[in-house]
Write an enzyme that holds these catalytic residues in place. Sequence first.
Site, PDB file in Angstrom:
ATOM      1  N   ASP A 127      52.380 -32.810 -15.251  1.00 35.15           N
ATOM      2  CA  ASP A 127      52.754 -32.448 -13.873  1.00 35.15           C
ATOM      3  C   ASP A 127      52.646 -30.939 -13.763  1.00 35.15           C
ATOM      4  O   ASP A 127      52.653 -30.225 -14.763  1.00 35.15           O
ATOM      5  CB  ASP A 127      54.195 -32.915 -13.552  1.00 35.15           C
ATOM      6  CG  ASP A 127      54.431 -33.088 -12.056  1.00 35.15           C
ATOM      7  OD1 ASP A 127      54.386 -32.079 -11.327  1.00 35.15           O
ATOM      8  OD2 ASP A 127      54.669 -34.225 -11.620  1.00 35.15           O
ATOM      9  N   GLY A 165      54.657 -35.892   0.591  1.00 37.56           N
ATOM     10  CA  GLY A 165      55.944 -35.799   1.276  1.00 37.56           C
ATOM     11  C   GLY A 165      56.055 -36.846   2.357  1.00 37.56           C
ATOM     12  O   GLY A 165      55.190 -37.717   2.471  1.00 37.56           O
ATOM     13  N   SER A 225      48.031 -45.769  -0.798  1.00 36.50           N
ATOM     14  CA  SER A 225      49.146 -45.904   0.152  1.00 36.50           C
ATOM     15  C   SER A 225      48.753 -46.829   1.295  1.00 36.50           C
ATOM     16  O   SER A 225      47.565 -46.915   1.655  1.00 36.50           O
ATOM     17  CB  SER A 225      49.465 -44.512   0.707  1.00 36.50           C
ATOM     18  OG  SER A 225      50.220 -44.610   1.887  1.00 36.50           O
ATOM     19  N   CYS A 274      49.190 -46.007   4.100  1.00 36.39           N
ATOM     20  CA  CYS A 274      48.706 -45.083   5.135  1.00 36.39           C
ATOM     21  C   CYS A 274      47.196 -45.212   5.340  1.00 36.39           C
ATOM     22  O   CYS A 274      46.651 -44.604   6.254  1.00 36.39           O
ATOM     23  CB  CYS A 274      49.054 -43.632   4.791  1.00 36.39           C
ATOM     24  SG  CYS A 274      50.769 -43.240   5.132  1.00 36.39           S
ATOM     25  N   TYR A 328      46.353 -37.756   5.166  1.00 32.61           N
ATOM     26  CA  TYR A 328      46.826 -38.285   3.875  1.00 32.61           C
ATOM     27  C   TYR A 328      46.176 -39.651   3.606  1.00 32.61           C
ATOM     28  O   TYR A 328      45.700 -39.937   2.502  1.00 32.61           O
ATOM     29  CB  TYR A 328      48.351 -38.376   3.950  1.00 32.61           C
ATOM     30  CG  TYR A 328      49.047 -39.071   2.816  1.00 32.61           C
ATOM     31  CD1 TYR A 328      49.212 -38.452   1.584  1.00 32.61           C
ATOM     32  CD2 TYR A 328      49.589 -40.346   2.988  1.00 32.61           C
ATOM     33  CE1 TYR A 328      49.883 -39.092   0.553  1.00 32.61           C
ATOM     34  CE2 TYR A 328      50.266 -40.987   1.971  1.00 32.61           C
ATOM     35  CZ  TYR A 328      50.406 -40.359   0.756  1.00 32.61           C
ATOM     36  OH  TYR A 328      51.078 -40.996  -0.266  1.00 32.61           O
ATOM     37  N   LYS A 346      43.415 -40.807   0.689  1.00 32.79           N
ATOM     38  CA  LYS A 346      43.665 -41.956  -0.205  1.00 32.79           C
ATOM     39  C   LYS A 346      42.466 -42.900  -0.188  1.00 32.79           C
ATOM     40  O   LYS A 346      42.048 -43.404  -1.235  1.00 32.79           O
ATOM     41  CB  LYS A 346      44.926 -42.711   0.225  1.00 32.79           C
ATOM     42  CG  LYS A 346      46.236 -41.971  -0.045  1.00 32.79           C
ATOM     43  CD  LYS A 346      46.552 -41.863  -1.520  1.00 32.79           C
ATOM     44  CE  LYS A 346      47.940 -41.309  -1.785  1.00 32.79           C
ATOM     45  NZ  LYS A 346      48.115 -40.854  -3.172  1.00 32.79           N
ATOM     46  N   ASN A 383      56.266 -47.492   1.660  1.00 30.57           N
ATOM     47  CA  ASN A 383      57.316 -46.478   1.455  1.00 30.57           C
ATOM     48  C   ASN A 383      58.226 -46.884   0.308  1.00 30.57           C
ATOM     49  O   ASN A 383      58.755 -47.998   0.326  1.00 30.57           O
ATOM     50  CB  ASN A 383      58.217 -46.406   2.688  1.00 30.57           C
ATOM     51  CG  ASN A 383      57.535 -45.773   3.858  1.00 30.57           C
ATOM     52  OD1 ASN A 383      57.159 -44.619   3.780  1.00 30.57           O
ATOM     53  ND2 ASN A 383      57.361 -46.532   4.928  1.00 30.57           N
ATOM     54  N   ALA A 391      61.866 -41.063   4.883  1.00 29.55           N
ATOM     55  CA  ALA A 391      62.925 -41.489   5.816  1.00 29.55           C
ATOM     56  C   ALA A 391      64.192 -42.027   5.122  1.00 29.55           C
ATOM     57  O   ALA A 391      65.300 -41.598   5.483  1.00 29.55           O
ATOM     58  CB  ALA A 391      62.367 -42.501   6.802  1.00 29.55           C
TER      59      ALA A 391
HETATM   60  P1  NAD Z   1      56.297 -37.007  -5.833  1.00 27.92           P
HETATM   61  O1  NAD Z   1      55.979 -35.845  -4.962  1.00 27.92           O
HETATM   62  O2  NAD Z   1      57.710 -37.204  -6.226  1.00 27.92           O
HETATM   63  O3  NAD Z   1      55.400 -36.972  -7.157  1.00 27.92           O
HETATM   64  C1  NAD Z   1      54.106 -36.433  -7.176  1.00 27.92           C
HETATM   65  C2  NAD Z   1      54.036 -35.462  -8.327  1.00 27.92           C
HETATM   66  O4  NAD Z   1      52.694 -34.921  -8.386  1.00 27.92           O
HETATM   67  C3  NAD Z   1      54.982 -34.267  -8.158  1.00 27.92           C
HETATM   68  O5  NAD Z   1      55.894 -34.185  -9.253  1.00 27.92           O
HETATM   69  C4  NAD Z   1      54.062 -33.074  -8.094  1.00 27.92           C
HETATM   70  O6  NAD Z   1      54.585 -31.909  -8.713  1.00 27.92           O
HETATM   71  C5  NAD Z   1      52.832 -33.585  -8.838  1.00 27.92           C
HETATM   72  N1  NAD Z   1      51.666 -32.761  -8.515  1.00 27.92           N
HETATM   73  C6  NAD Z   1      51.323 -32.274  -7.292  1.00 27.92           C
HETATM   74  N2  NAD Z   1      50.239 -31.509  -7.402  1.00 27.92           N
HETATM   75  C7  NAD Z   1      49.905 -31.498  -8.726  1.00 27.92           C
HETATM   76  C8  NAD Z   1      48.865 -30.847  -9.447  1.00 27.92           C
HETATM   77  N3  NAD Z   1      47.971 -30.056  -8.845  1.00 27.92           N
HETATM   78  N4  NAD Z   1      48.809 -31.048 -10.795  1.00 27.92           N
HETATM   79  C9  NAD Z   1      49.729 -31.826 -11.418  1.00 27.92           C
HETATM   80  N5  NAD Z   1      50.732 -32.469 -10.773  1.00 27.92           N
HETATM   81  C10 NAD Z   1      50.804 -32.288  -9.445  1.00 27.92           C
HETATM   82  O7  NAD Z   1      55.724 -38.299  -5.073  1.00 27.92           O
HETATM   83  P2  NAD Z   1      55.969 -39.851  -5.401  1.00 27.92           P
HETATM   84  O8  NAD Z   1      56.752 -40.406  -4.283  1.00 27.92           O
HETATM   85  O9  NAD Z   1      56.422 -40.034  -6.796  1.00 27.92           O
HETATM   86  O10 NAD Z   1      54.471 -40.382  -5.245  1.00 27.92           O
HETATM   87  C11 NAD Z   1      53.636 -40.666  -6.359  1.00 27.92           C
HETATM   88  C12 NAD Z   1      52.301 -41.186  -5.859  1.00 27.92           C
HETATM   89  O11 NAD Z   1      52.507 -42.353  -5.044  1.00 27.92           O
HETATM   90  C13 NAD Z   1      51.540 -40.189  -4.972  1.00 27.92           C
HETATM   91  O12 NAD Z   1      50.165 -40.312  -5.221  1.00 27.92           O
HETATM   92  C14 NAD Z   1      51.845 -40.678  -3.564  1.00 27.92           C
HETATM   93  O13 NAD Z   1      50.837 -40.297  -2.660  1.00 27.92           O
HETATM   94  C15 NAD Z   1      51.888 -42.177  -3.776  1.00 27.92           C
HETATM   95  N6  NAD Z   1      52.683 -42.873  -2.744  1.00 27.92           N
HETATM   96  C16 NAD Z   1      54.044 -42.697  -2.682  1.00 27.92           C
HETATM   97  C17 NAD Z   1      54.761 -43.352  -1.698  1.00 27.92           C
HETATM   98  C18 NAD Z   1      56.268 -43.191  -1.573  1.00 27.92           C
HETATM   99  O14 NAD Z   1      56.865 -43.776  -0.661  1.00 27.92           O
HETATM  100  N7  NAD Z   1      56.934 -42.453  -2.449  1.00 27.92           N
HETATM  101  C19 NAD Z   1      54.113 -44.183  -0.777  1.00 27.92           C
HETATM  102  C20 NAD Z   1      52.734 -44.324  -0.866  1.00 27.92           C
HETATM  103  C21 NAD Z   1      52.022 -43.685  -1.868  1.00 27.92           C
END
Ligand code: NAD
Length: 318
Positions: free
Chosen positions: A32, A79, A119, A121, A147, A151, A176, A191
């Site tokens: 990360d 986010g 996602s 999305c 976004y 994806k 979500n 949310a």
């Molecule tokens: P999160 O933001 O908690 O985790 C993503 C991580 O990626 C973060 O810790 C961030 O520091 C890291 N990151 C960002 N840029 C980086 C880079 N350049 N190099 C290395 N690491 C990097 O988000 P999450 O909720 O854990 O989501 C994880 C995945 O699931 C993402 O791809 C997100 O798009 C997807 N997703 C999440 C949700 C949700 O509801 N949480 C829904 C649909 C898709």
Amino acid sequence: MKRALVCGAGGFIGGHLVKKLKQEGYWVRGVDIKNHEFARSLADEFLLIDLREVNNCVTALSLTNGTFDEVYQLAADMGGMGFIHFSECEIMHNNALININMTYTAATSNIPRYFFSSSVCVYRDMNPSEPELNEDGAYPAYPDNEYGWEKLYSERIALAYSRHYGVKVRIARFQNTYGPEGTWTGGREKAPAAMCRKIAEAKDGGIIEAWGDGTAIRSYTYISDMIEGIYLLMQSDLKIPVNIGSPEYVSVKELIDITAEVAGKQVSIKWIDGPVGVQSRNFSNASIYSIGWQAKISLKEGISLTYPWIKQQVEKSK
Ligand code: NAD
């Protein structure tokens, strides 16, 4: 012992996935750009690197002997709706770079299995009464935000590498997802976390603000269910992108009502202008059901597990 790489291990879903893989007996490397904010990582090794750089993707995948058995790509600049709306350039730029470089490096390093976190999305806006869309329903493509477009592009690049390089690609389109140890403040929270925080901060009988008019329909998947879905999908033969989500659909107003009930508080809602996103999405979970997955945690149970954690964070931050 199987070896797994988790990209985005310092984030919400990646952090929980590391715990699951450790329980399953894997040796795990997490990578990360930052450390996990809320928990010490259980990964055997944790590298702080920026996956937008191809050389860092090579470092992430390098082992002194052999290759990783499984790579889980969850790193993203990410986010809730506010962030998705206001940071579209960062999302398109950073996430495309991460995914272009990670997919290429994994495929050319002979990684056998590669997971990509997409996602829902990717789907268009829908009316609540429309019939369910299955995964093919993402085309003709008309995602509501950038976004979602990124994806879709990153799904396609991963699928192209699977056709030409033999890497087995598994793609989940997450609904979500919420639960403890996720972002709860600062503008990137989603949310359920935002509502838990606002209600934790509000007095009994107080007022909270929320974007829109409360009628947008959503479903929310608790983190333990999502982690089971990711793991099961990675072990499966499902080659298409697969929806993973709870079938329990609620309005944003109902989400707030459930959260207030769990908190044991009466709150009034002041609806204000803000980026709400789509009115509704209604998609089929038949593919993930076909391999034995179903959401086990209801929204009320999930909020009952999440609210106390967020309340504790609110109190600690005072
Ligand atoms: P999160 O933001 O908690 O985790 C993503 C991580 O990626 C973060 O810790 C961030 O520091 C890291 N990151 C960002 N840029 C980086 C880079 N350049 N190099 C290395 N690491 C990097 O988000 P999450 O909720 O854990 O989501 C994880 C995945 O699931 C993402 O791809 C997100 O798009 C997807 N997703 C999440 C949700 C949700 O509801 N949480 C829904 C649909 C898709």
